[in-house]
Write an enzyme that holds these catalytic residues in place. Structure first.
Site, PDB file in Angstrom:
ATOM      1  N   GLU A  80       2.983  -3.479  14.629  1.00  0.00           N
ATOM      2  CA  GLU A  80       3.441  -4.266  13.467  1.00  0.00           C
ATOM      3  C   GLU A  80       3.221  -5.772  13.682  1.00  0.00           C
ATOM      4  O   GLU A  80       4.016  -6.607  13.261  1.00  0.00           O
ATOM      5  CB  GLU A  80       4.883  -3.905  13.100  1.00  0.00           C
ATOM      6  CG  GLU A  80       4.981  -2.425  12.757  1.00  0.00           C
ATOM      7  CD  GLU A  80       6.094  -2.020  11.841  1.00  0.00           C
ATOM      8  OE1 GLU A  80       6.645  -2.878  11.144  1.00  0.00           O
ATOM      9  OE2 GLU A  80       6.403  -0.816  11.813  1.00  0.00           O
TER      10      GLU A  80
HETATM   11  N1  CAA Z   1       3.731 -12.172   2.257  1.00  0.00           N
HETATM   12  C1  CAA Z   1       2.929 -12.313   1.181  1.00  0.00           C
HETATM   13  N2  CAA Z   1       1.637 -12.701   1.273  1.00  0.00           N
HETATM   14  C2  CAA Z   1       1.151 -12.962   2.493  1.00  0.00           C
HETATM   15  C3  CAA Z   1       1.926 -12.835   3.660  1.00  0.00           C
HETATM   16  C4  CAA Z   1       3.265 -12.425   3.508  1.00  0.00           C
HETATM   17  N3  CAA Z   1       4.078 -12.268   4.556  1.00  0.00           N
HETATM   18  N4  CAA Z   1       1.170 -13.158   4.725  1.00  0.00           N
HETATM   19  C5  CAA Z   1      -0.054 -13.484   4.244  1.00  0.00           C
HETATM   20  N5  CAA Z   1      -0.057 -13.356   2.896  1.00  0.00           N
HETATM   21  C6  CAA Z   1      -1.146 -13.631   1.962  1.00  0.00           C
HETATM   22  C7  CAA Z   1      -1.563 -15.095   1.995  1.00  0.00           C
HETATM   23  O1  CAA Z   1      -0.772 -15.875   1.153  1.00  0.00           O
HETATM   24  C8  CAA Z   1      -3.007 -14.999   1.509  1.00  0.00           C
HETATM   25  O2  CAA Z   1      -3.032 -14.853   0.109  1.00  0.00           O
HETATM   26  P1  CAA Z   1      -3.607 -16.031  -0.861  1.00  0.00           P
HETATM   27  O3  CAA Z   1      -5.027 -16.240  -0.478  1.00  0.00           O
HETATM   28  O4  CAA Z   1      -3.419 -15.475  -2.237  1.00  0.00           O
HETATM   29  O5  CAA Z   1      -2.748 -17.229  -0.588  1.00  0.00           O
HETATM   30  C9  CAA Z   1      -3.465 -13.678   2.094  1.00  0.00           C
HETATM   31  O6  CAA Z   1      -2.315 -12.904   2.356  1.00  0.00           O
HETATM   32  C10 CAA Z   1      -4.271 -13.838   3.363  1.00  0.00           C
HETATM   33  O7  CAA Z   1      -3.436 -14.503   4.289  1.00  0.00           O
HETATM   34  P2  CAA Z   1      -4.000 -15.395   5.480  1.00  0.00           P
HETATM   35  O8  CAA Z   1      -5.014 -16.341   4.954  1.00  0.00           O
HETATM   36  O9  CAA Z   1      -2.827 -15.939   6.191  1.00  0.00           O
HETATM   37  O10 CAA Z   1      -4.780 -14.285   6.318  1.00  0.00           O
HETATM   38  P3  CAA Z   1      -5.266 -14.263   7.813  1.00  0.00           P
HETATM   39  O11 CAA Z   1      -6.572 -13.586   7.868  1.00  0.00           O
HETATM   40  O12 CAA Z   1      -5.156 -15.631   8.426  1.00  0.00           O
HETATM   41  O13 CAA Z   1      -4.226 -13.248   8.523  1.00  0.00           O
HETATM   42  C11 CAA Z   1      -2.225 -12.497   9.575  1.00  0.00           C
HETATM   43  C12 CAA Z   1      -2.883 -13.348   8.463  1.00  0.00           C
HETATM   44  C13 CAA Z   1      -0.755 -12.893   9.524  1.00  0.00           C
HETATM   45  C14 CAA Z   1      -2.791 -12.822  10.934  1.00  0.00           C
HETATM   46  C15 CAA Z   1      -2.418 -11.021   9.221  1.00  0.00           C
HETATM   47  O14 CAA Z   1      -3.769 -10.617   9.317  1.00  0.00           O
HETATM   48  C16 CAA Z   1      -1.573 -10.093  10.084  1.00  0.00           C
HETATM   49  O15 CAA Z   1      -0.371  -9.965   9.865  1.00  0.00           O
HETATM   50  N6  CAA Z   1      -2.196  -9.396  11.069  1.00  0.00           N
HETATM   51  C17 CAA Z   1      -1.482  -8.380  11.876  1.00  0.00           C
HETATM   52  C18 CAA Z   1      -1.580  -7.038  11.237  1.00  0.00           C
HETATM   53  C19 CAA Z   1      -0.471  -6.130  11.664  1.00  0.00           C
HETATM   54  O16 CAA Z   1       0.693  -6.504  11.723  1.00  0.00           O
HETATM   55  N7  CAA Z   1      -0.820  -4.873  11.893  1.00  0.00           N
HETATM   56  C20 CAA Z   1       0.172  -3.887  12.203  1.00  0.00           C
HETATM   57  C21 CAA Z   1      -0.361  -2.525  11.891  1.00  0.00           C
HETATM   58  S1  CAA Z   1       0.803  -1.467  11.130  1.00  0.00           S
HETATM   59  C22 CAA Z   1       1.710  -0.773  12.390  1.00  0.00           C
HETATM   60  O17 CAA Z   1       1.672  -1.169  13.533  1.00  0.00           O
HETATM   61  C23 CAA Z   1       2.621   0.291  11.926  1.00  0.00           C
HETATM   62  C24 CAA Z   1       2.937   1.342  12.918  1.00  0.00           C
HETATM   63  O18 CAA Z   1       2.374   2.407  12.914  1.00  0.00           O
HETATM   64  C25 CAA Z   1       4.111   1.166  13.825  1.00  0.00           C
END
Ligand code: CAA
Length: 380
Positions: free
Chosen positions: A363
């Site tokens: 996550e």
């Molecule tokens: N809420 C709403 N929108 C969001 C957001 C949030 N928390 N975080 C990002 N966004 C939106 C941004 O506003 C943007 O939208 P706009 O262009 O309209 O403004 C869009 O999403 C893209 O955001 P970023 O430009 O910030 O994107 P990024 O490429 O820099 O990545 C990141 C952001 C936070 C690094 C993201 O890629 C991330 O969270 N990566 C990790 C993924 C992850 O957590 N994977 C877990 C897998 S699931 C799992 O593990 C479950 C399991 O089985 C236990």
């Protein structure tokens, strides 16, 4: 400011504590060894209402707050983090996601079965080449009018083979980057949907983790969640709440290891006295307890923010980074307090130490949480 739990919170916490001790503790070592989790235990968690805690009562959910949910997560995780990750994924990612963003039909058809434990859910975002970099989705969902056609692979999917319904994130329009991503509800057994082999994991070995393959899988249009292009935001929003659940899991793993170390230190004698009377051990216990209490405050704060309708991206990310580091530190020290006994399975702490590691990875890794935190503080 009120740090006291309500009577209802205490009742829910005690029910989870009792369930963990009576139902999860027996067999936890064997489940870790055999990498299995019996369906009957999932059903019992469903019967107790642990699988759809925060979802709306009209769809079978408990309508509870996030504080109740994290209390349950902590108690289950003290004993069996494999059980709690199923609870976490089903509650925070699948049920919460559908309850908040699903259509009326999707809620009636899918959510009402997921909240009761009749069906189990999985959340499918990660791919071989899109883990932390979640916008780089290679799985495609091509729009064919009344349906989409899915092709690609998902990796490390919790409940990979035991789930019935899968929320799958896929790229519909690559040109639009993250704005061209969609989220879909997929049912197990549809043509072209294959479950890959089970991963052999270091920890949380009772939970089943698989890769999934989609070969020309047809998904009806009504199974898309939200508007066209909403999939990435859907994933980010659900994961924000999911991170509070994983922080609570880390807190539970740490608390479980600490309680075992405390008991052991009061019984084990060395140099003529119980080892807790040696400052070398007493100071370890003091450090463990302090970092656990700090984690608890952070996890509670993030849950409270969510319940108050405030933004919880930052507090949830901070809680996850801190509590997961605490889980690693405390479980490692708990093994140390147990000495040679800590290294063997029957004392449980070695399993807790192995289970702790994943909380710094799934996550969103700790490094990803720091991206979220630093962007949050620099923006504000
Ligand atoms: N809420 C709403 N929108 C969001 C957001 C949030 N928390 N975080 C990002 N966004 C939106 C941004 O506003 C943007 O939208 P706009 O262009 O309209 O403004 C869009 O999403 C893209 O955001 P970023 O430009 O910030 O994107 P990024 O490429 O820099 O990545 C990141 C952001 C936070 C690094 C993201 O890629 C991330 O969270 N990566 C990790 C993924 C992850 O957590 N994977 C877990 C897998 S699931 C799992 O593990 C479950 C399991 O089985 C236990």
């Amino acid at each position: 400011m009120d740090f006291k739990l309500t009577e209802e919170h205490i009742m829910i916490r005690d029910a989870a504590r009792d369930f963990a001790k009576t139902e999860l503790l027996p067999g936890v070592i064997e489940r870790d060894e055999k990498q299995e989790f019996p369906k009957e235990l999932v059903k019992k968690m469903g019967d107790l209402g642990f699988l759809g805690m925060m979802a709306s009562p009209e769809y079978g959910g408990g309508g509870m707050d996030t504080i109740s949910y994290i209390l349950v997560m902590e108690e289950l995780s003290k004993i069996d983090a494999s059980a709690s990750v199923m609870v976490s994924v089903n509650n925070s990612l699948v049920c919460w996601g559908l309850d908040t963003y699903g259509s009326e039909e999707q809620k009636k058809k899918y959510l009402s079965k997921l909240t009761t434990g009749e069906k189990l859910g999985a959340f499918c975002l990660s791919e071989p080449e899109a883990g932390s970099d979640a916008t780089s989705q290679r799985t495609t969902a091509i729009d064919k009018g009344d349906h989409y056609v899915l092709n690609g692979t998902k990796n490390w999917i919790t409940n990979g083979s035991s789930a019935d319904y899968y929320l799958v994130i896929a790229q519909t329009d690559r040109e639009k980057k993250h704005k061209g991503i969609n989220a879909f509800i997929l049912e197990k057994g549809v043509e072209g949907f294959e479950i890959g082999p089970k991963e052999q994991k270091m920890g949380i070995r009772g939970s089943d983790t698989h890769s999934l393959n989609f070969n020309d899988v047809k998904v009806p249009k009504e199974n898309r969640i939200g508007e066209d292009g909403f999939g990435f935001k859907f994933a980010m929003k659900t994961l924000s709440g999911g991170r509070i659940g994983i922080a609570a899991q880390a807190l539970g793993i740490a608390s479980g290891a600490y309680e075992l170390a405390l008991d052991y230190s009061k019984q084990r004698k060395a140099f003529g006295t119980e080892i807790c009377n040696h400052q070398a051990i007493a100071f370890k216990l003091a450090d463990m307890y302090t970092s656990i209490e700090a984690s608890r405050h952070m996890v509670m704060r993030a849950a409270w923010d969510k319940d108050q309708g405030q933004n919880y991206d930052l507090t949830g990310a901070m809680a996850k980074v801190y509590a997961s580091k605490t889980a690693m530190d405390v479980t490692t020290e708990a093994v140390q307090v147990h000495g040679g006994n800590g290294y063997v399975k029957e004392y449980h702490v070695e399993r807790l130490m192995r289970d702790a590691k994943i909380t710094q990875i799934y996550e969103g890794t700790s490094e990803i949480q720091k991206i979220v935190i630093s962007r949050g503080i620099l923006r504000d």
